[in-house]
Design a protein around this motif. Structure first.
Motif, mmCIF file in Angstrom:
data_model
loop_
_atom_site.group_PDB
_atom_site.id
_atom_site.type_symbol
_atom_site.label_atom_id
_atom_site.label_comp_id
_atom_site.label_asym_id
_atom_site.label_seq_id
_atom_site.Cartn_x
_atom_site.Cartn_y
_atom_site.Cartn_z
ATOM 1 N N GLN A 90 -23.361 -2.309 15.224
ATOM 2 C CA GLN A 90 -23.513 -2.163 13.779
ATOM 3 C C GLN A 90 -22.168 -1.861 13.123
ATOM 4 O O GLN A 90 -21.775 -2.518 12.152
ATOM 5 N N LYS A 91 -21.452 -0.888 13.639
ATOM 6 C CA LYS A 91 -20.156 -0.524 13.060
ATOM 7 C C LYS A 91 -19.162 -1.663 13.189
ATOM 8 O O LYS A 91 -18.405 -1.957 12.252
ATOM 9 N N THR A 93 -19.735 -4.853 13.268
ATOM 10 C CA THR A 93 -20.068 -5.903 12.306
ATOM 11 C C THR A 93 -19.690 -5.482 10.886
ATOM 12 O O THR A 93 -19.163 -6.281 10.101
ATOM 13 N N GLU A 94 -19.928 -4.219 10.539
ATOM 14 C CA GLU A 94 -19.543 -3.721 9.218
ATOM 15 C C GLU A 94 -18.030 -3.782 9.029
ATOM 16 O O GLU A 94 -17.540 -4.118 7.948
ATOM 17 N N GLY A 138 -25.772 -4.080 10.848
ATOM 18 C CA GLY A 138 -24.449 -4.041 10.255
ATOM 19 C C GLY A 138 -24.257 -5.115 9.204
ATOM 20 O O GLY A 138 -23.691 -4.867 8.137
#
Length: 346
Positions: A90-91, A93-94, A138
């Motif tokens: 998630q991080k 991708t963000e 993300g």
């Protein structure tokens, strides 16, 4: 992401001795192919690509294309990331979408849509589903925060058991609207004497940097420092600075860190820079760290007061770096020669 897929090996910047001299680092990183501006397709293909078929190169890896004869244009960019998709998808991708959005906003484009492809997820591995789920979170969170439409989201499942380990990789493509191509703010320094400012926070962070991986040979480190709310603040600042025409150049700190971002801004017009580092930040982290949420801008001396007032009103951290030179590279009053000796591999 609350549940990590894979436990990180502990890494701390204190494991790396702070360098007293940076010259060896600079010239070692200059041969790193990840920091090269060579267009491998154009240089080594049997038949060169026609310059008319590609976008403007003055936007630093982002294509700029005319839509009509009235100055309306479209910007496109593609970015890939494989770091830590297995540990914090998630991080990761963000960070990738934030990086793409920040680059678009630097030259005044309005990001509209993003598409994402997730590659090399092994369906035989139970972690594959967790990686895909985290990457989806993300993508959706970043799109919501940055007001982006999601045009596509696909997963390509591969099992490379016979070919060794291929790390999961996410690739995003972004489209942006450019209302008037004449008003684009490019990454290149424009003239000698312009002031250089760094927008955003400086940190003692060298995680997942080219410096750590290429110079020190350490590939297992956490993701670089990142705060999505800080990114939103930086984006608001960029919009205001571009709308009020308070900056002449803007470039996000990217691969190679601050030093190589400055080089990429200086090389096109054969200019240089004279900067002073932050005494409260480690020298290697300040110059070669790749923490997120930082922008280098060039400001005409006549607009410096208005720029400072605007930044103060926005309450965004900023740092006076130095000024653009005729061609000399200086860091903390130490000269590293002129820009012509810095162009190999950058």
């Amino acid at each position: 992401m609350s549940d990590t897929v894979q436990t990180e090996k502990e890494f701390s910047i204190e494991m790396i001795p702070e360098p007293e001299k940076i010259e060896e680092i600079i010239y070692s990183l200059m041969v790193n192919p990840n920091l090269s501006t060579i267009n491998y397709f154009n240089d080594f293909s049997e038949q060169n690509i026609s310059p008319e078929s590609i976008g403007s190169s003055d936007t630093d890896e982002t294509g700029l294309f005319d839509l009509d004869n009235n100055g309306n244009a479209m910007a496109m960019s593609t970015h890939a990331f494989h770091h830590h998709l297995e540990s914090d998808p998630q991080k990761a991708t963000e960070i990738l979408i934030s990086r793409a959005t920040r680059k678009m906003l630097c030259f005044g484009a309005k990001p509209i849509a993003v598409s994402a492809l997730l590659y090399h997820i092994n369906v035989a591995d139970p972690n594959g589903g967790l990686i895909a789920s985290g990457a989806k979170k993300g993508l959706e969170n970043a799109a919501r925060k940055f007001n982006l439409q999601i045009s596509d989201r696909k997963i390509r499942f591969d099992n490379f058991s016979e070919h060794g380990i291929v790390p999961p990789t996410i690739i995003v493509s972004m489209m942006a609207q450019v209302p008037n191509k004449k008003n684009v703010t490019t990454h290149t320094f424009k003239k000698k004497g312009n002031h250089i400012f760094l927008i955003g926070k400086t940190r003692d962070d060298i995680n997942s940097s080219e410096y750590l991986e290429f110079f020190h040979g350490i590939s297992d480190s956490p993701l670089p420092a990142f705060d999505i709310m800080e990114e939103i603040g930086i984006q608001k600042a960029l919009k205001k600075l571009n709308e009020e025409k308070l900056i002449e150049s803007a470039s996000p700190v990217g691969k190679g860190g601050l030093f190589f971002t400055l080089l990429r801004a200086a090389i096109p017009n054969n200019l240089g820079f004279d900067i002073t580092t932050d005494a409260e930040t480690r020298l290697d982290a300040f110059l070669f760290g790749e923490s997120m949420g930082r922008i280098i801008v060039g400001v005409n001396p006549g607009l410096e007061e208005e720029f400072v007032d605007a930044m103060s009103d926005l309450k965004i951290p900023f740092f006076t770096l130095g000024h653009v030179t005729k061609g000399e590279i200086r860091v903390d009053d130490e000269s590293f020669g002129f820009i012509d000796k810095m162009t190999v591999g950058v």
